[in-house]
Design a protein around this motif. Structure first.
Motif, PDB file in Angstrom:
ATOM      1  N   PHE A 192       0.832  -1.210   0.000  1.00 51.69           N
ATOM      2  CA  PHE A 192       0.000   0.000   0.000  1.00 51.69           C
ATOM      3  C   PHE A 192       0.862   1.255   0.000  1.00 51.69           C
ATOM      4  O   PHE A 192       0.637   2.188  -0.775  1.00 51.69           O
ATOM      5  N   ARG A 193       1.872   1.298   0.882  1.00 52.36           N
ATOM      6  CA  ARG A 193       2.687   2.506   1.005  1.00 52.36           C
ATOM      7  C   ARG A 193       3.490   2.794  -0.263  1.00 52.36           C
ATOM      8  O   ARG A 193       3.792   3.948  -0.567  1.00 52.36           O
ATOM      9  N   SER A 194       3.814   1.760  -1.032  1.00 46.56           N
ATOM     10  CA  SER A 194       4.647   1.944  -2.226  1.00 46.56           C
ATOM     11  C   SER A 194       3.896   2.636  -3.357  1.00 46.56           C
ATOM     12  O   SER A 194       4.482   3.396  -4.128  1.00 46.56           O
ATOM     13  N   VAL A 195       2.606   2.361  -3.455  1.00 46.57           N
ATOM     14  CA  VAL A 195       1.862   2.858  -4.626  1.00 46.57           C
ATOM     15  C   VAL A 195       0.744   3.826  -4.276  1.00 46.57           C
ATOM     16  O   VAL A 195       0.126   4.403  -5.176  1.00 46.57           O
ATOM     17  N   ALA A 196       0.448   3.999  -2.972  1.00 49.31           N
ATOM     18  CA  ALA A 196      -0.589   4.951  -2.568  1.00 49.31           C
ATOM     19  C   ALA A 196      -0.003   6.355  -2.583  1.00 49.31           C
ATOM     20  O   ALA A 196       0.167   6.994  -1.549  1.00 49.31           O
ATOM     21  N   SER A 197       0.313   6.813  -3.767  1.00 50.34           N
ATOM     22  CA  SER A 197       1.005   8.090  -3.937  1.00 50.34           C
ATOM     23  C   SER A 197       0.273   8.926  -4.976  1.00 50.34           C
ATOM     24  O   SER A 197      -0.068   8.430  -6.063  1.00 50.34           O
ATOM     25  N   TYR A 198       0.063  10.190  -4.644  1.00 49.89           N
ATOM     26  CA  TYR A 198      -0.567  11.111  -5.602  1.00 49.89           C
ATOM     27  C   TYR A 198       0.260  11.216  -6.879  1.00 49.89           C
ATOM     28  O   TYR A 198      -0.282  11.280  -7.987  1.00 49.89           O
ATOM     29  N   THR A 199       1.577  11.181  -6.736  1.00 47.82           N
ATOM     30  CA  THR A 199       2.464  11.284  -7.901  1.00 47.82           C
ATOM     31  C   THR A 199       2.260  10.125  -8.865  1.00 47.82           C
ATOM     32  O   THR A 199       2.212  10.313 -10.081  1.00 47.82           O
ATOM     33  N   LEU A 200       2.113   8.918  -8.318  1.00 50.60           N
ATOM     34  CA  LEU A 200       2.005   7.736  -9.172  1.00 50.60           C
ATOM     35  C   LEU A 200       0.660   7.632  -9.887  1.00 50.60           C
ATOM     36  O   LEU A 200       0.512   6.820 -10.800  1.00 50.60           O
TER      37      LEU A 200
END
Length: 426
Positions: free
Chosen positions: A48-56
């Motif tokens: 979750f932490r790896s891809v829960a990004s506004y940038t991605l």
């Protein structure tokens, strides 16, 4: 300490997808070094932490825009426009493929998508005009690499998110290098035909009315490309917002021109979901493996060892270039980048290199791997879409590979080729 690296090599050799290779090797290595509880804790929280990004969020939006461009036929129209204007020149169809690839790259961001699209469009046209299979397929394979460096580049978005640098600046940094590489490839095609005329016989020119009509047909793509570049350069919107606008505008233009249907929209969404899932799996696996490298101290040990070598920065840079060219022959671009960034990026920064400059050079090195044997993905795609034997595709791409290496050399020797535009951004 190296059990994770050994397992990674074994999994890669067995043909396991790169994302699962990285994740599995990292988890097993962490279990061996730090214990089962820590490994399970990382496995529970990292995805979750790896891809829960506004940038991605930028990635699926740009992928969706590329899917809409494909089904609306705008990619084909960009090639036809270039074909009608310069196709009558010696090697003109090959140069038109380079121009069309650059135009499609300015709206898609995916090297594989660009190669597949132009493999189906350009190669049949070149065959009709008696172009050699080597030149036809080799040109398509090399043209596909432009999509990975000309914004919006998905690889540059991923690099920016992992390297913690401005996504907007790293995307804009690809404009001048992308244009330079397109010119070098076009010059390479011209040179091949000049030396070996048999590869490209003359073609009858189109009338001026047909040429101007072809330009009119590509106005939607021009609007999309200009919108993306202006928004990114001016800072009016963030890269994620720019990607969202691009996807929406592409869809609306497709509806306006009646070139997209509801079933095609649904299929584009499905394809975007599959592509995004694949990319995010690689990102998650790479993050898990990065934890392993960090906790075992391998990253810092490698940096200390290389920094302690009694050689100049230029020699270290040359070794890094050689390593990436070698890895690119066997591994996919994104997997290679995410696998090596934890080791290489801190070293580059310590040596005084700009991370934005390094991102563009890195992506270009990875793209060269897509046209080199034995696992040149773009060459496999060009062969698969055209039916041309793989050996001929590699043979046709090799002379243009020299142009790619010359372009990388220029970017290394003259960093301002990459850095000038980002420094001018608002």
């Amino acid at each position: 300490m190296i059990i994770g690296l050994i397992l990674l090599l074994i999994f890669l050799f067995l043909g396991m997808p790169i994302g699962f290779c990285l994740g599995a090797a990292g988890i097993i290595g962490l279990t061996y070094v730090q214990g089962f509880d820590l490994a399970v804790n990382i496995l529970m929280t990292t995805p979750f932490r790896s891809v829960a990004s506004y940038t991605l969020v930028t990635i699926p939006l740009f992928v969706l825009m590329a899917e809409f461009l494909d089904v609306t036929g705008l990619a084909k129209k960009s090639y036809i426009a270039a074909y009608k204007w310069i196709g009558h020149l010696r090697g003109g169809l090959g140069i038109a493929t380079i121009i069309g690839g650059a135009a499609f790259g300015a709206c898609s961001g995916s090297s594989s998508a660009s190669t597949a699209t132009f493999g189906a469009i350009a190669i049949p046209e070149m065959k009709k005009c008696n172009y050699s299979d080597e030149l036809s397929a080799g040109t398509v394979a090399i043209a596909g690499t432009l999509a990975a460096i000309i914004p919006p580049s998905i690889l540059l978005v991923v690099y920016g998110s992992q390297a913690n640098v401005s996504i907007g600046k790293v995307l804009i940094a690809g404009i001048i290098p992308g244009a330079m590489m397109a010119l070098l490839y076009a010059f390479g095609v011209w040179l091949i035909v000049k030396i070996w005329p048999k590869h490209a016989p003359p073609v009858e020119p189109y009338s001026w009315s047909e040429r101007f009509k072809a330009l009119w047909d590509i106005w939607p793509m021009v609007i999309i490309a200009l919108m993306i570049l202006i928004f990114l350069y001016s800072g009016i919107t963030t890269p994620t917002e720019t990607a969202a606008f691009g996807a929406i505008v592409t869809l609306l233009l497709g509806i306006l021109t009646k070139s997209i249907t509801l079933p095609e929209v649904i299929q584009s969404l499905k394809n975007t979901l599959k592509t995004t899932a694949m990319m995010f799996t690689i990102i998650i696996g790479a993050q898990i493996f990065t934890y392993y490298l960090t906790l075992t101290g391998l990253t810092q040990a490698a940096i200390t060892a290389i920094s302690g070598l009694d050689v100049s920065n230029a020699v270290i840079m040359l070794l890094i270039v050689i390593v990436y060219l070698f890895l690119g022959m066997f591994l996919p671009s994104m997997g290679t980048m995410l696998l090596t960034l934890p080791l290489v990026l801190p070293l580059m920064i310590e040596m005084g290199y700009d991370p934005i400059w390094f991102g563009v050079v890195l992506v270009m090195l990875l793209e060269v791997g897509l046209i080199t044997p034995p696992v040149g993905l773009n060459c496999f795609i060009a062969s698969g879409t055209s039916g041309i034997p793989l050996s001929k595709v590699f043979k046709g791409a090799m002379p243009l590979l020299a142009m790619a290496m010359f372009g990388i050399f220029l970017m290394i020797m003259f960093p301002q080729i990459v850095l000038w535009l980002p420094t001018m951004m608002k």
